[in-house]
Design an enzyme around this catalytic site. Structure first.
Site, short mmCIF file in Angstrom:
data_model
loop_
_atom_site.label_atom_id
_atom_site.label_comp_id
_atom_site.label_asym_id
_atom_site.label_seq_id
_atom_site.Cartn_x
_atom_site.Cartn_y
_atom_site.Cartn_z
N SER A 1 -10.30 -11.93 12.79
CA SER A 1 -11.38 -11.04 12.37
C SER A 1 -12.33 -11.63 11.32
O SER A 1 -13.36 -11.03 11.02
CB SER A 1 -10.80 -9.72 11.84
OG SER A 1 -10.03 -9.94 10.67
N LYS B 1 -11.37 -1.97 5.83
CA LYS B 1 -12.11 -3.13 5.32
C LYS B 1 -13.36 -2.70 4.57
O LYS B 1 -13.76 -3.35 3.59
CB LYS B 1 -12.45 -4.07 6.48
CG LYS B 1 -11.21 -4.75 7.04
CD LYS B 1 -11.51 -5.74 8.13
CE LYS B 1 -10.21 -6.41 8.59
NZ LYS B 1 -10.44 -7.42 9.63
#
Length: 340
Positions: free
Chosen positions: A234, A279
């Site tokens: 990611s 996040k």
């Protein structure tokens, strides 16, 4: 006497608490991790400095004991996943960790390729062998090879791709033996492994490993990326931006704190990731001013739309920016006004 009984009760309760904390449920819990500056992690030789920062965002994920499960149930930005949603069927913890680290390696390779192409710099590849991702239980390789091993020779032959390795084995029959030379912990060893039929497919033979090409990208100037034990793909977009920024004179950060996430393909496409809400929370806590999120071509449930929703929910001033490919990110950042 009562004090003695109370003490015994407390000791027993404490022991039960400790013991129960080691009892894991068939779930994983994820929570906001960190937003970490990339300049100390990535170094392009003789690269340019930057006024602001690109930041890697992470989530923390681990097996759920009964207490972690209960806390996650009551927490808005903690998620609970069944084991099968995280690990592949019959995948061990070791194999899962190896797969995550390999995906991180692939992410770094793609990031270097995209950044150097964008900077019009040459790229070459060095094939290092075949990388073992997992072992099929009760097949010949079980107990002889381990996830993370690098196979460098078969019967004394080196192969420059995984496909050629497979073609060589397909030319054998059940009962044939292979001399397999592999590397583990920087030490090489050779073992003899017999070829067998696969239990689920009697027309297919092999030694029972899942594998992938292990290749190293060769570029000039050299780039070093130290991700330690961080796994997964990611961080690809943010790796690419940091590398490209060090390769080029113009500072894309413009003095801002820029976080983000998204996989990166070798053609520059930015892909969806998991844990986008967590996040965003991590980036906000770290003081990020801009967050780059995968747009997925405007999909209804895209990472970008979920990030916008989370940003509104936590009342952050951080700007959420939709990104479909690396060029989108560069073009957006090039238009930013210098931070005063």
């Amino acid at each position: 006497m009562r004090k003695y009984r109370s003490l015994i009760f407390l000791i027993i309760a404490g022991l039960l608490f400790v013991a129960s904390s080691f009892y894991y449920l068939p779930y994983y819990v994820s929570k906001p991790g960190m937003a970490k500056e990339l300049e100390p992690i990535i170094e392009v030789e003789n690269g340019y400095d930057e006024e602001g920062n690109f930041m890697l965002t992470t989530i923390r994920m681990g097996k759920a004991n009964i207490y972690a499960y209960a806390i996650a149930k009551m927490s808005k930005y903690q998620e609970i996943y069944p084991v099968e949603a995280v690990r592949s069927k019959n995948e061990s913890d070791e194999e899962y960790n190896v797969r995550q680290l390999h995906m991180m390696d692939g992410s770094k390779t793609n990031a270097i390729e995209v950044a150097y192409k964008k900077a019009n710099l040459p790229i070459n590849y060095e094939f290092k062998g075949v990388y073992v991702l997992n072992i099929i239980e009760d097949m010949p390789a079980d107990g002889m090879l381990k996830p993370g091993d690098r196979i460098i020779k078969i019967d004394g032959n080196r192969f420059n791709s995984m496909d050629k390795f497979i073609d060589y084995i397909n030319g054998k029959k059940a009962g044939d033996k292979l001399s397999v030379t592999y590397e583990r912990n920087e030490k090489s060893k050779t073992v003899s492994i017999e070829i067998a039929q696969f239990p689920q497919d009697k027309n297919k033979v092999g030694i029972g490993i899942g594998l992938v090409d292990d290749k190293e990208i060769v570029v000039e100037p050299e780039v070093h990326i130290n991700t330690e034990e961080i796994g997964g793909p990611s961080a690809g977009l943010m790796f690419t931006l940091e590398i490209y920024n060090q390769l080029t004179k113009s500072d894309l950060t413009r003095g801002y704190q820029i976080a983000g996430t998204g996989t990166i393909a070798s053609d520059g496409t930015v892909g969806r990731i998991g844990g986008i809400e967590q996040k965003v929370v991590a980036a906000d806590k770290a003081g990020a001013e801009i967050f780059l999120a995968p747009n997925e071509k405007g999909a209804k449930d895209s990472n970008y739309k979920m990030a916008v929703k989370t940003a509104k929910d936590i009342d952050t001033k951080m700007k959420i920016v939709p990104i479909d490919n690396f060029d989108d990110a560069v073009q957006y950042l090039e238009k930013l006004k210098e931070k005063k």
